[in-house]
Enzyme design. Structure first.
Site, PDB file in Angstrom:
ATOM      1  N   ASP A   1       0.787  -1.233   0.000  1.00  0.00           N
ATOM      2  CA  ASP A   1       0.000   0.000   0.000  1.00  0.00           C
ATOM      3  C   ASP A   1       0.819   1.283   0.000  1.00  0.00           C
ATOM      4  O   ASP A   1       0.325   2.336   0.371  1.00  0.00           O
ATOM      5  CB  ASP A   1      -0.907  -0.016   1.234  1.00  0.00           C
ATOM      6  CG  ASP A   1      -0.102  -0.217   2.511  1.00  0.00           C
ATOM      7  OD1 ASP A   1       1.116   0.045   2.504  1.00  0.00           O
ATOM      8  OD2 ASP A   1      -0.690  -0.644   3.526  1.00  0.00           O
TER       9      ASP A   1
ATOM     10  N   GLU B   1      -2.331   5.114   2.832  1.00  0.00           N
ATOM     11  CA  GLU B   1      -2.245   3.705   2.424  1.00  0.00           C
ATOM     12  C   GLU B   1      -3.598   3.093   2.077  1.00  0.00           C
ATOM     13  O   GLU B   1      -3.681   2.264   1.169  1.00  0.00           O
ATOM     14  CB  GLU B   1      -1.562   2.878   3.527  1.00  0.00           C
ATOM     15  CG  GLU B   1      -0.073   3.158   3.702  1.00  0.00           C
ATOM     16  CD  GLU B   1       0.222   4.381   4.581  1.00  0.00           C
ATOM     17  OE1 GLU B   1      -0.735   5.033   5.068  1.00  0.00           O
ATOM     18  OE2 GLU B   1       1.408   4.679   4.784  1.00  0.00           O
TER      19      GLU B   1
ATOM     20  N   HIS C   1      12.376   5.912  13.313  1.00  0.00           N
ATOM     21  CA  HIS C   1      12.252   6.113  11.866  1.00  0.00           C
ATOM     22  C   HIS C   1      12.859   7.473  11.492  1.00  0.00           C
ATOM     23  O   HIS C   1      12.668   8.452  12.219  1.00  0.00           O
ATOM     24  CB  HIS C   1      10.758   6.066  11.509  1.00  0.00           C
ATOM     25  CG  HIS C   1      10.477   5.974  10.043  1.00  0.00           C
ATOM     26  ND1 HIS C   1      10.704   7.020   9.174  1.00  0.00           N
ATOM     27  CD2 HIS C   1       9.990   4.975   9.278  1.00  0.00           C
ATOM     28  CE1 HIS C   1      10.364   6.657   7.941  1.00  0.00           C
ATOM     29  NE2 HIS C   1       9.923   5.412   7.979  1.00  0.00           N
TER      30      HIS C   1
ATOM     31  N   HIS D   1       5.844   5.260  12.992  1.00  0.00           N
ATOM     32  CA  HIS D   1       6.239   6.100  11.860  1.00  0.00           C
ATOM     33  C   HIS D   1       5.083   6.674  11.058  1.00  0.00           C
ATOM     34  O   HIS D   1       5.269   7.511  10.196  1.00  0.00           O
ATOM     35  CB  HIS D   1       7.116   5.288  10.892  1.00  0.00           C
ATOM     36  CG  HIS D   1       6.367   4.191  10.183  1.00  0.00           C
ATOM     37  ND1 HIS D   1       5.610   4.425   9.058  1.00  0.00           N
ATOM     38  CD2 HIS D   1       6.218   2.875  10.447  1.00  0.00           C
ATOM     39  CE1 HIS D   1       5.059   3.294   8.657  1.00  0.00           C
ATOM     40  NE2 HIS D   1       5.404   2.339   9.490  1.00  0.00           N
TER      41      HIS D   1
ATOM     42  N   ARG E   1       2.046   8.447   9.098  1.00  0.00           N
ATOM     43  CA  ARG E   1       1.726   9.868   8.875  1.00  0.00           C
ATOM     44  C   ARG E   1       0.596  10.351   9.784  1.00  0.00           C
ATOM     45  O   ARG E   1       0.605  11.476  10.264  1.00  0.00           O
ATOM     46  CB  ARG E   1       1.326  10.077   7.412  1.00  0.00           C
ATOM     47  CG  ARG E   1       2.512  10.337   6.499  1.00  0.00           C
ATOM     48  CD  ARG E   1       2.070  10.470   5.045  1.00  0.00           C
ATOM     49  NE  ARG E   1       3.093  11.108   4.225  1.00  0.00           N
ATOM     50  CZ  ARG E   1       4.226  10.532   3.832  1.00  0.00           C
ATOM     51  NH1 ARG E   1       4.510   9.309   4.204  1.00  0.00           N
ATOM     52  NH2 ARG E   1       5.088  11.188   3.074  1.00  0.00           N
TER      53      ARG E   1
ATOM     54  N   GLU F   1       0.167  -9.064  -1.239  1.00  0.00           N
ATOM     55  CA  GLU F   1      -0.508  -8.512  -0.052  1.00  0.00           C
ATOM     56  C   GLU F   1      -1.738  -7.700  -0.469  1.00  0.00           C
ATOM     57  O   GLU F   1      -1.930  -6.554  -0.084  1.00  0.00           O
ATOM     58  CB  GLU F   1       0.438  -7.663   0.805  1.00  0.00           C
ATOM     59  CG  GLU F   1      -0.028  -7.506   2.248  1.00  0.00           C
ATOM     60  CD  GLU F   1       0.906  -6.646   3.096  1.00  0.00           C
ATOM     61  OE1 GLU F   1       0.753  -5.426   3.068  1.00  0.00           O
ATOM     62  OE2 GLU F   1       1.772  -7.209   3.778  1.00  0.00           O
TER      63      GLU F   1
HETATM   64  C1  UD1 Z   1       6.560   5.037   3.839  1.00  0.00           C
HETATM   65  C2  UD1 Z   1       5.197   4.600   3.289  1.00  0.00           C
HETATM   66  C3  UD1 Z   1       4.423   3.859   4.365  1.00  0.00           C
HETATM   67  C4  UD1 Z   1       5.245   2.712   4.949  1.00  0.00           C
HETATM   68  C5  UD1 Z   1       6.590   3.256   5.432  1.00  0.00           C
HETATM   69  C6  UD1 Z   1       7.464   2.137   5.916  1.00  0.00           C
HETATM   70  C7  UD1 Z   1       4.010   6.030   1.686  1.00  0.00           C
HETATM   71  C8  UD1 Z   1       3.216   7.251   1.490  1.00  0.00           C
HETATM   72  N1  UD1 Z   1       4.427   5.791   2.941  1.00  0.00           N
HETATM   73  O1  UD1 Z   1       6.321   5.978   4.878  1.00  0.00           O
HETATM   74  O2  UD1 Z   1       3.229   3.332   3.789  1.00  0.00           O
HETATM   75  O3  UD1 Z   1       4.544   2.150   6.025  1.00  0.00           O
HETATM   76  O4  UD1 Z   1       7.252   3.908   4.338  1.00  0.00           O
HETATM   77  O5  UD1 Z   1       8.539   2.606   6.653  1.00  0.00           O
HETATM   78  O6  UD1 Z   1       4.274   5.303   0.758  1.00  0.00           O
HETATM   79  N2  UD1 Z   1      13.866   8.739   5.223  1.00  0.00           N
HETATM   80  C9  UD1 Z   1      15.253   8.699   5.222  1.00  0.00           C
HETATM   81  N3  UD1 Z   1      15.869   7.519   4.868  1.00  0.00           N
HETATM   82  C10 UD1 Z   1      15.192   6.409   4.515  1.00  0.00           C
HETATM   83  C11 UD1 Z   1      13.781   6.463   4.538  1.00  0.00           C
HETATM   84  C12 UD1 Z   1      13.141   7.627   4.885  1.00  0.00           C
HETATM   85  O7  UD1 Z   1      15.904   9.678   5.527  1.00  0.00           O
HETATM   86  O8  UD1 Z   1      15.811   5.377   4.208  1.00  0.00           O
HETATM   87  C13 UD1 Z   1      13.193  10.012   5.600  1.00  0.00           C
HETATM   88  C14 UD1 Z   1      13.269  11.051   4.468  1.00  0.00           C
HETATM   89  O9  UD1 Z   1      13.367  12.320   5.011  1.00  0.00           O
HETATM   90  C15 UD1 Z   1      11.908  10.868   3.783  1.00  0.00           C
HETATM   91  C16 UD1 Z   1      11.038  10.616   5.000  1.00  0.00           C
HETATM   92  O10 UD1 Z   1      11.812   9.769   5.847  1.00  0.00           O
HETATM   93  O11 UD1 Z   1      11.531  11.993   3.032  1.00  0.00           O
HETATM   94  C17 UD1 Z   1       9.688  10.002   4.725  1.00  0.00           C
HETATM   95  O12 UD1 Z   1       9.771   8.872   3.875  1.00  0.00           O
HETATM   96  P1  UD1 Z   1       8.418   8.396   3.120  1.00  0.00           P
HETATM   97  O13 UD1 Z   1       8.727   7.161   2.331  1.00  0.00           O
HETATM   98  O14 UD1 Z   1       7.796   9.524   2.392  1.00  0.00           O
HETATM   99  O15 UD1 Z   1       7.439   8.094   4.315  1.00  0.00           O
HETATM  100  P2  UD1 Z   1       7.452   6.949   5.411  1.00  0.00           P
HETATM  101  O16 UD1 Z   1       6.890   7.537   6.655  1.00  0.00           O
HETATM  102  O17 UD1 Z   1       8.770   6.314   5.450  1.00  0.00           O
HETATM  103  N1  UDP Z   2      12.046  -3.199  10.802  1.00  0.00           N
HETATM  104  C1  UDP Z   2      13.444  -3.231  10.718  1.00  0.00           C
HETATM  105  N2  UDP Z   2      14.168  -2.360  11.487  1.00  0.00           N
HETATM  106  C2  UDP Z   2      13.587  -1.454  12.318  1.00  0.00           C
HETATM  107  C3  UDP Z   2      12.168  -1.417  12.381  1.00  0.00           C
HETATM  108  C4  UDP Z   2      11.434  -2.296  11.608  1.00  0.00           C
HETATM  109  O1  UDP Z   2      14.010  -4.036   9.985  1.00  0.00           O
HETATM  110  O2  UDP Z   2      14.314  -0.691  12.980  1.00  0.00           O
HETATM  111  C5  UDP Z   2      11.284  -4.126   9.951  1.00  0.00           C
HETATM  112  C6  UDP Z   2      10.172  -4.909  10.621  1.00  0.00           C
HETATM  113  O3  UDP Z   2      10.637  -6.133  11.141  1.00  0.00           O
HETATM  114  C7  UDP Z   2       9.172  -5.113   9.498  1.00  0.00           C
HETATM  115  C8  UDP Z   2       9.342  -3.888   8.644  1.00  0.00           C
HETATM  116  O4  UDP Z   2      10.612  -3.333   8.979  1.00  0.00           O
HETATM  117  O5  UDP Z   2       9.477  -6.240   8.691  1.00  0.00           O
HETATM  118  C9  UDP Z   2       8.242  -2.927   8.921  1.00  0.00           C
HETATM  119  O6  UDP Z   2       8.550  -1.691   8.386  1.00  0.00           O
HETATM  120  P1  UDP Z   2       7.754  -0.380   8.776  1.00  0.00           P
HETATM  121  O7  UDP Z   2       7.252  -0.492  10.161  1.00  0.00           O
HETATM  122  O8  UDP Z   2       8.654   0.740   8.455  1.00  0.00           O
HETATM  123  O9  UDP Z   2       6.577  -0.351   7.724  1.00  0.00           O
HETATM  124  P2  UDP Z   2       5.082  -0.938   7.697  1.00  0.00           P
HETATM  125  O10 UDP Z   2       5.147  -2.400   7.876  1.00  0.00           O
HETATM  126  O11 UDP Z   2       4.308  -0.232   8.745  1.00  0.00           O
HETATM  127  O12 UDP Z   2       4.595  -0.543   6.327  1.00  0.00           O
END
Ligand code: UD1
Ligand code: UDP
Length: 370
Positions: free
Chosen positions: A99, A135, A242, A209, A211, A121
Site C-alpha cells: 500500500d 495507504e 524512523h 512512523h 503519517r 498482499e
Molecule cells: C513510507 C510509506 C508507508 C510505509 C513506510 C514504511 C508512503 C506514502 N508511505 O512511509 O506506507 O509504512 O514507508 O517505513 O508510501 N527517510 C530517510 N531515509 C530512509 C527512509 C526515509 O531519511 O531510508 C526520511 C526522508 O526524510 C523521507 C522521509 O523519511 O523523506 C519520509 O519517507 P516516506 O517514504 O515519504 O514516508 P514513510 O513515513 O517512510
Molecule cells: N524493521 C526493521 N528495522 C527497524 C524497524 C522495523 O528491519 O528498525 C522491519 C520490521 O521487522 C518489518 C518492517 O521493517 O518487517 C516494517 O517496516 P515499517 O514499520 O517501516 O513499515 P510498515 O510495515 O508499517 O509498512
C-alpha cells in the site's frame, strides 16, 4: 517457450523485506523466469540495508528519495520514471506490494502501459480513508487495476470480493513477511550486544512512523513510554527511530537521554528480528511488525485507531490501543503486570502464514503464459 519476464517494483523497507523472498524464489526458478528488479528508492538507507541483507542487486534504481518528501513528488516521480522502465523492459507481468505510494504509482504507470500487474498482499482494508493515510486509498487503487491478487488471509480475499474485484486470479497465499522472517531467524541471527541492553530488565520494543501519528499522537506515545518506565523499574524501552523528521525530531526531543530508554537509528532487519525475539512486549504502529511478532510469540499493542489486520486482533495476538496517552499506558502496564493476560496473547496462533507464500505465488505465476 520464452521465459516469463517478471518485473518486481518496490521502494521502501517493508516492501523490500516482503518482496525479497519472492525475488529469491524467482531466481531459483531461472529456467522459467527472467527476474528483473526495479527499486524506486522511495526509501534510501532503509531500503539499501534490506537489499544488502538479501543480496539483491536491482537492475534499475530510480533514486527518488528527497529529505522530508511529499506524496505528490513521490507519485509523480514514480509514475513518470516507471514509464521509461516499462518501455525498455516490456515485462510479461509487474509485481508490486502492499500500500505504499511507490506501489500505487508503479501500478498505475503499468496500467497506463497496459501491462498486467500482480498485487502481493492484496485485499487489506480498514474502510477508513484517512487511517492509515494515504495507504488505505493506495490499496483500493492497486487492487482495482491489478489482474493478479495474492491475498494473505480469508479476510483479505473477502475484502476483494466485497470490492467487486474480478476474482479470476485471486489467491490466498499467506504473507511473504513470514517467509522473510523465518529465513532471517534461521540463517542470519544477529549479535545485538552493541545495543547495550541490560540483561536483568525486561525489554519493551517500540516503533512508530505513520503519517496519521505525526503531531499529538506521537507526543502521546512518547509520554506513555516515560510513564511506563517510571512505574515499572524492571523494564527498559528500546526504540529504533524512523528517520522521517516529523517523527524523529519529536521522539528525540521528548525521550533522548532518559533513564532506561534507548533510542537508536533504524536497525537492519537481522538485528531487528533478534530484538523482537528477545523483547517481552512490542508497541508499534507498523503493519509488518503486527504480522511478524506473533510468529515469535510476542504480544503487540498497536498504536493506532484502526488496523487492516483484524485477524491478528481476532486471534488475540495483537490489541488495538489507539494513541491516547492514558490508554496506551494502562494497556502496556497491564500486560507487564498481569501474567494471565500476557500468556494469553503470547501463546495465540499467527494467522499470517507458514512461510510458503512466495513458493505459492511462484507456482501460480508459472502458468500466466498458458
Ligand atoms: C513510507 C510509506 C508507508 C510505509 C513506510 C514504511 C508512503 C506514502 N508511505 O512511509 O506506507 O509504512 O514507508 O517505513 O508510501 N527517510 C530517510 N531515509 C530512509 C527512509 C526515509 O531519511 O531510508 C526520511 C526522508 O526524510 C523521507 C522521509 O523519511 O523523506 C519520509 O519517507 P516516506 O517514504 O515519504 O514516508 P514513510 O513515513 O517512510
Ligand atoms: N524493521 C526493521 N528495522 C527497524 C524497524 C522495523 O528491519 O528498525 C522491519 C520490521 O521487522 C518489518 C518492517 O521493517 O518487517 C516494517 O517496516 P515499517 O514499520 O517501516 O513499515 P510498515 O510495515 O508499517 O509498512
Amino acid at each position: 517457450m520464452s521465459k516469463i519476464r517478471v518485473l518486481t517494483v518496490f521502494g521502501t523497507r517493508p516492501e523490500a523485506i516482503k518482496m525479497a523472498p519472492l525475488i529469491k524464489e524467482l531466481e531459483k526458478n531461472s529456467d522459467i523466469f527472467e527476474s528483473i528488479v526495479c527499486v524506486t528508492a522511495q526509501h534510501r538507507e532503509m531500503l539499501d540495508s534490506v537489499l544488502n541483507l538479501f543480496e539483491i542487486k536491482p537492475n534499475y534504481d530510480l533514486n527518488i528519495m528527497k529529505a522530508n518528501q511529499n506524496l505528490w513528488s513521490i507519485t509523480s516521480d514514480v509514475l513518470l520514471k516507471m514509464k521509461e522502465v516499462y518501455e525498455e523492459v516490456q515485462p510479461d507481468i509487474v509485481l508490486v506490494h502492499g500500500d505504499t505510494t511507490t506501489s500505487m504509482a508503479a501500478g498505475l504507470s503499468a496500467f497506463y502501459a497496459k501491462i498486467p500487474v500482480g498485487h502481493v498482499e492484496a485485499g487489506l482494508r480498514t474502510f477508513d480513508k484517512y487511517n492509515p493515510f494515504p495507504e488505505e486509498i493506495n490499496r483500493v487503487v492497486v487492487d482495482s487495476l491489478c489482474e493478479y491478487h495474492f491475498a494473505p488471509t480469508d479476510t483479505s480475499i473477502q475484502n476483494l470480493k466485497d470490492a467487486q474485484i474480478n476474482m479470476k486470479h485471486a489467491y490466498k497465499t499467506g504473507n511473504t513477511v513470514i517467509d522473510a522472517l523465518f529465513y532471517i531467524v534461521n540463517n542470519k541471527e544477529a549479535d545485538i550486544s552493541y545495543l547495550g541492553l541490560d540483561k536483568t530488565k525486561r525489554t519493551v520494543l517500540v516503533t512508530a512512523h505513520r503519517r496519521e501519528n505525526f503531531g499529538e499522537p506521537i507526543k502521546n506515545i512518547c509520554h506513555s513510554i516515560i510513564k511506563l518506565v517510571e512505574e515499572n523499574k524492571d523494564i527498559q524501552v528500546i526504540y529504533p527511530v524512523h528517520p522521517n523528521p516529523n517523527i524523529k525530531n519529536t521522539v528525540y526531543k521528548l525521550l533522548d537521554k532518559k533513564e532506561r530508554i534507548i533510542l537508536t537509528e533504524p536497525l537492519d532487519y537481522a538485528p531487528f528480528s533478534t530484538l523482537m525475539k528477545k523483547s517481552y512486549l512490542i508497541m508499534t504502529d507498523s503493519g509488518g511488525v503486527q504480522e511478524e511478532a506473533p510468529s515469535l510469540g510476542k504480544p503487540v499493542l498497536v498504536l493506532r485507531k484502526t488496523t487492516e489486520r483484524p485477524e491478528a486482533v481476532e486471534y488475540g495476538t495483537v490489541k488495538l490501543v489507539g494513541t491516547e496517552m492514558e490508554n496506551i499506558f494502562n494497556e502496556a502496564d497491564n500486560l507487564l503486570n498481569n501474567e494471565i493476560e500476557y500468556k494469553k496473547m503470547s501463546e495465540a496462533i499467527n494467522p499470517y502464514g507458514d512461510g510458503t507464500a512466495s513458493a505459492q505465488i511462484i507456482s501460480i505465476l508459472k502458468n500466466i503464459k498458458c
